[in-house]
Design a protein around this motif. Structure first.
Motif, PDB file in Angstrom:
ATOM      1  N   SER A  28       0.673  -1.387  -0.019  1.00 16.94           N
ATOM      2  CA  SER A  28      -0.071  -0.106   0.107  1.00 16.94           C
ATOM      3  C   SER A  28       0.732   1.355   0.102  1.00 16.94           C
ATOM      4  N   ARG A  79       2.412   2.053  -3.678  1.00 21.14           N
ATOM      5  CA  ARG A  79       1.561   2.460  -4.289  1.00 21.14           C
ATOM      6  C   ARG A  79       1.051   4.196  -4.301  1.00 21.14           C
ATOM      7  N   VAL A  80       1.206   4.587  -3.081  1.00 20.32           N
ATOM      8  CA  VAL A  80       1.232   5.954  -2.707  1.00 20.32           C
ATOM      9  C   VAL A  80       2.441   6.834  -3.044  1.00 20.32           C
ATOM     10  N   MET A 133      -3.566  13.619  -6.473  1.00 19.38           N
ATOM     11  CA  MET A 133      -4.007  12.163  -5.929  1.00 19.38           C
ATOM     12  C   MET A 133      -5.466  12.037  -5.857  1.00 19.38           C
ATOM     13  N   LEU A 140      -5.791   6.767  -2.815  1.00 19.21           N
ATOM     14  CA  LEU A 140      -4.305   6.959  -2.416  1.00 19.21           C
ATOM     15  C   LEU A 140      -4.399   7.689  -1.168  1.00 19.21           C
TER      16      LEU A 140
END
Length: 1043
Positions: free
Chosen positions: A599, A602-603, A629, A633
């Motif tokens: 996770s 991904r950010v 964004m 996210l």
């Protein structure tokens, strides 16, 4: 008090007792080891040590526990006592002391070998045998260890063996198994210990409990140690005919300790205990140590009192298992009828017996009747005996509630109300968004954040504008980031601190190796000697191979080069892209944790992409990327840092403080309830008294007004009132009388007038007393009415204060979010306003006029463990379910839930209107275990839920009407393009109305604003000098004034 020690360590009196056998002369010598010493007085300390000798645990003698005699009360300190040193028993009489270990023996052979440990007192002698009384001493090896069954021990050895065995059992036997095993064997009536051990061992052999250390067997037959974290037990499923459709089984959530503390869901086939821990021998020893029972047939096993109190086991023996009930049952049971042989009957009885047998169609010898001409007992050829229809047994009575999926489907077309979903947001994001919103609102005092609605949170997460700031969005991120590092630069999160320390200890790859380090490195191929082994060559080849580096989908490390995020966060430098850079640095540290790397990557890949060119201003680059964004996210980033912040000491102190507040509120509530109870009792008594004094409703009597300036007298003849000097017809007393008869009549009238006056005065006095009494009763009644009203007001005030205590308890319950319940398909239902926060948010919040906080009932899908155990059953069980109900569980779910079915725990839906809530309550079936609890919760909270659902709908309708009017209203005045854009966005986005008034009241600035730096002394002096007005200076160097 005097003692004497004789044989076998026993204290005895020096003089012989007054009975038969001590006074007779012995006919053969006593054992040579007897040593009678003189009486010696003991000190008070010795006497106290003997009297306080602790009684040991009971050992067995002839399979029965040795019952120790309690200490008798000793009144006189100078009295003589006799003490058994091995057991600590004290006797005040020598007769009782001897009888304790003296047992009569019929005879003993004179020529037999007599043990020196046995003292013999002779009564009389014969030629070959001697009747005697033999005392069994504690040195005889006739005692048994009650724990491990070892026999042939002395009393002291048996005690020592029991203590050693008990300590060994305490060290070896699993602690997590003790309570369920003791709860199982409590009041068990299994007679033999061996049979009880076999039953318990077979039942608990494949049953494990949370907190128990086990060995996990993987698919590749590899065994690893593990720890049971959680256990889910699925009940047995029976059909209407009583047949078992599915046996009970369990699933376990196990942490595997050797694989980086990974966790897995396993069944009992992949688990086992250490073979040296749970064995029948250890189980037998544990049960022998923990159980006891009385010495009568059918007595139940009882757990020792200390263990029963420790594990909170039931200690009251059921009535049907007591000795009196068993004896009464055996007394009233019919005895089996004994058949009497025909040979033992009299001729008359034999004749009567033959007649009865012939009437029944049987021969006297017990066989059936003899049919002449038939050589077989069956029917003739070709003949079929008629078969009687066998009635099926009635179905068992179902006792509700039962398992929800075992209830028959209704097939009436009624489905669950359709669920709604948030538009343009992935379902997997909704759960994280709800978690973040609930945490920030429940712990608002810790984060110093005003409460905000869930819709404001969603709008803030969606907000995307480069030039206009959303205060709610920035305050959420900055408030959470400030919890990670204090103003002094201390990292509050243990995980983050360890990651930073590991990063600081790791050498930089860009640092060039020193000459010494290059010499110590792995030698090259040229350095390999001519005669090298294969292992040496393989080591050199492996060293030459380049180690593959994991692919990193971002360049966060390059962007953070030269940026000290800890210092920036400690100095609260959050403006102009500062908090976005700090967020990037924290997520980069978290990406090194395996469970959060996916996770976080991904950010990070969006904030610092690989294809983004290097910028001179990394803060502006990260800030621009954050504006672009999406909701998913942003929610993932906020959830990651929020989960870090809940492990800080500040939040833990807040939870402890809330627990203490709950304790204080509970005490206050108990006091208020006592006061209310007292007030209710007092009101009941007052009401009873008021009912007794209630006046009868009668019209008020008239009041006659009498002038105060006249003297009134009573006229007996007319019955009226006349005034003196106003034409009275009565003659005066000094007037002359005509004759004697006239004076006599005047005297009679005067007497009658006096009597009438006295009577009227008495009546007037009684009337006044009655009126006074009535007035007193009225005053008492009025006082009671006033007291009752005051008591009612007091009771209402106490009830309001108790309700406030309930609200305080509900709002202080911040440890975890409570679940309303589950339905038949294990969907979870939440109402987040139920605990931890006010129903409508903080009253001091800037958005308190909205009147609600969330305003919805949220539904979460079943988790994997419940779905596998209740819905996605194996094929054989699905076939059984289909044969019974005509459909499988997934087909039934599709039929009863409709089109809005939630597949797993990552999917969410909600209900937002009271009609949908009522339809949902009507769809639930209270015959099921889970739905019965859920319906009860809905009925308890329905009024509150519907109130805030209406507030949610009312605000949204009013907001939509306001926006429509704002769009239709013509614009007035002249405004710049930026002002026009800001006003349009503010009117369109509801999150722009929120203000963090809490932090402004406490800190006088927002979380997203840098603190004002305090100037140094030189800077303050220079600023003061620059702002001071210039003054003219004279020749003396002093400023000139008017003087």
């Amino acid at each position: 008090m005097h003692f004497r020690e004789d044989h076998a360590g026993l204290y005895s009196h020096s003089q012989a007792p007054q009975n038969d056998y001590p006074r007779r002369a012995p006919t053969f010598a006593l054992p040579s080891d007897l040593d009678f010493t003189a009486i010696a007085p003991l000190s008070n300390l010795d006497i106290a040590n003997i009297l306080q000798h602790a009684q040991q645990a009971p050992v067995l003698y002839k399979r029965k526990p040795v019952a120790l005699i309690p200490h008798p009360p000793i009144v006189n300190d100078a009295a003589e006592v006799w003490v058994v040193d091995a057991t600590g028993e004290v006797f005040t009489e020598y007769e009782k002391y001897l009888k304790r270990f003296v047992q009569p023996v019929d005879s003993v052979d004179v020529h037999a070998n007599i043990s020196p440990d046995t003292t013999i007192f002779i009564r009389q002698a014969t030629h070959d045998t001697i009747p005697l009384l033999a005392r069994l001493t504690s040195k005889q090896k006739k005692f048994t260890d009650a724990v491990n069954g070892k026999s042939g021990l002395t009393y002291a050895d048996a005690i020592a063996s029991e203590n050693h065995s008990a300590e060994a059992i305490d060290d070896i036997f699993p602690r997590k198994l003790r309570e369920p095993i003791l709860r199982k064997v409590q009041f068990s009536t299994t007679s033999r210990m061996d049979e009880l051990v076999n039953i318990i061992y077979d039942e608990f052999k494949h049953e494990y409990f949370p907190g128990e250390h086990v060995i996990v067997t993987l698919e590749n037959s590899e065994a690893m140690p593990g720890l049971i974290r959680e256990k889910a037990r699925f009940p047995q499923i029976k059909g209407p005919d009583g047949q078992i459709q599915r046996h009970a089984f369990s699933r376990y959530f196990v942490r595997i300790e050797e694989i980086n503390a990974e966790e897995a869901i396993l069944d009992s086939k992949h688990l086992r205990r250490d073979r040296k821990v749970f064995t029948k021998l250890n189980l037998r020893a544990f049960l022998k140590k923990s159980l006891a029972r009385e010495a009568w047939n059918g007595a139940p096993w009882l757990v020792n009192e200390n263990l029963a109190l420790r594990y909170r086991l039931p200690m009251e023996i059921p009535h049907h298992l007591m000795k009196e009930a068993q004896s009464l049952l055996k007394t009233h049971l019919p005895k089996p009828r004994q058949r009497r042989s025909i040979k033992n009957m009299t001729p008359e009885e034999q004749h009567q017996f033959r007649l009865e047998q012939q009437a029944r169609g049987r021969q006297p010898n017990g066989h059936g009747p003899h049919l002449h001409g038939l050589q077989h007992a069956g029917p003739p050829p070709g003949y079929m005996l008629p078969s009687m229809p066998v009635r099926p047994p009635p179905p068992p009575v179902i006792k509700y509630p039962i398992e929800d999926t075992d209830i028959s489907p209704k097939n009436n077309g009624v489905v669950r109300p359709p669920l709604k979903a948030l538009p343009d947001i992935d379902m997997s994001t909704v759960g994280a968004l709800l978690e973040v919103w609930n945490t920030l609102n429940v712990q608002a005092e810790v984060y110093v954040l005003d409460s905000f609605t869930f819709d404001d949170c969603v709008a803030a997460m969606r907000f995307q504008h480069a030039d206009i700031k959303c205060e709610l969005l920035e305050e959420m991120f900055c408030a959470v980031l400030k919890q990670l590092v204090t103003a002094q630069g201390t990292i509050e999160v243990e995980l983050l601190r360890s990651l930073v320390l590991n990063e600081d200890e790791t050498p930089d790859e860009s640092t060039e190796a020193t000459p010494n380090e290059s010499k110590a490195s792995t030698p090259a191929v040229d350095d390999v000697p001519a005669r090298s082994t294969r292992s040496r060559l393989s080591q050199v080849e492996n060293a030459q191979q380049a180690t593959p580096e994991p692919l990193i989908p971002h360049k966060a490390k390059e962007v953070l080069q030269g940026f000290d995020w800890k210092s920036a966060l400690a100095h609260r430098e959050v403006e102009d892209g500062g908090w976005q850079m700090i967020l990037l640095a924290v997520l980069y540290q978290l990406s090194r944790v395996p469970s959060q790397s996916e996770s976080c990557d991904r950010v990070l890949a969006f904030l610092a992409p690989l294809d983004e060119p290097t910028s001179e201003d990394p803060k502006e680059l990260v800030r621009t990327r954050f504006v672009q964004m999406d909701v998913g996210l942003r929610t993932a980033a906020l959830q990651a840092i929020t989960l870090l912040s809940v492990t800080t000491k500040t939040l833990k102190k807040f939870l402890e403080q809330c627990s203490e507040d709950q304790t204080d509120v509970r005490k206050k509530k108990l006091e208020l309830q006592r006061e209310r109870k007292t007030a209710i009792e007092e009101l009941t008594n007052k009401e009873r008294e008021r009912s007794a004094l209630a006046p009868v409703t009668l019209p008020p009597s008239p009041i006659v007004e009498i002038p105060a300036d006249t003297d009134t007298v009573m006229d007996t003849t007319e019955g009226s009132i006349a005034t003196n000097g106003a034409g009275s017809s009565e003659p005066e007393e000094d007037a002359p009388t005509a004759n004697r008869s006239l004076r006599r009549s005047n005297n009679d009238r005067k007497r009658k007038r006096d009597e009438e006056t006295a009577r009227r005065n008495a009546e007037e006095q009684r009337r006044k007393q009655a009126a006074a009494l009535e007035e007193k009763k009225k005053k008492q009644y009025a006082a009671l009415v006033r007291d009752c009203e005051l008591l009612k007001e007091r009771i209402m005030d106490l009830e309001a204060r108790i309700a406030d205590c309930d609200d305080d308890l509900r709002e202080a319950d911040v440890q975890r979010t409570k679940l309303l319940g589950k339905d038949r398909f294990c969907n979870r239902y939440y109402w987040f306003e139920r605990n931890g926060q006010p129903f409508g948010g903080l009253s001091s919040s800037s958005t308190s006029t909205r009147g609600y906080a969330n305003g919805r009932i949220w539904v979460q899908g079943p988790d994997d463990l419940e779905r596998e155990g209740f819905i996605d059953l194996p094929k054989d069980l699905q076939a059984v379910y289909r044969a019974h109900w005509g459909m499988t569980v997934p087909e039934r779910r599709e039929q009863e839930e409709g089109l809005t079915s939630l597949a797993n725990a990552h999917e969410w839906g909600f209900y937002e209107t009271p009609d949908e809530l009522d339809s949902l309550i009507g769809w639930l079936d209270d015959r099921g275990e889970r739905e019965k609890k859920l319906r009860r919760e809905f009925f308890e909270w329905r009024e509150k839920i519907t109130t805030y659902m209406r507030a949610y709908k009312s605000y949204n309708d009013n907001e939509a009407a306001r926006r429509l009017e704002a769009e239709e209203e013509p614009k007035k005045g002249i405004a710049t393009r930026r002002q026009t854009q800001e006003s349009e966005i503010t009117a369109k986005e509801r999150c722009m109305d929120w203000r963090n008034t809490m932090v402004m009241d406490e800190q006088k600035r927002l979380h997203s604003v840098n603190p004002v730096k305090k100037p140094t002394r030189k800077e303050a002096a220079a600023a003061a000098k620059a702002t001071a007005p210039s003054a003219m200076i004279g020749r003396s160097g002093k400023p000139l004034t008017r003087q």
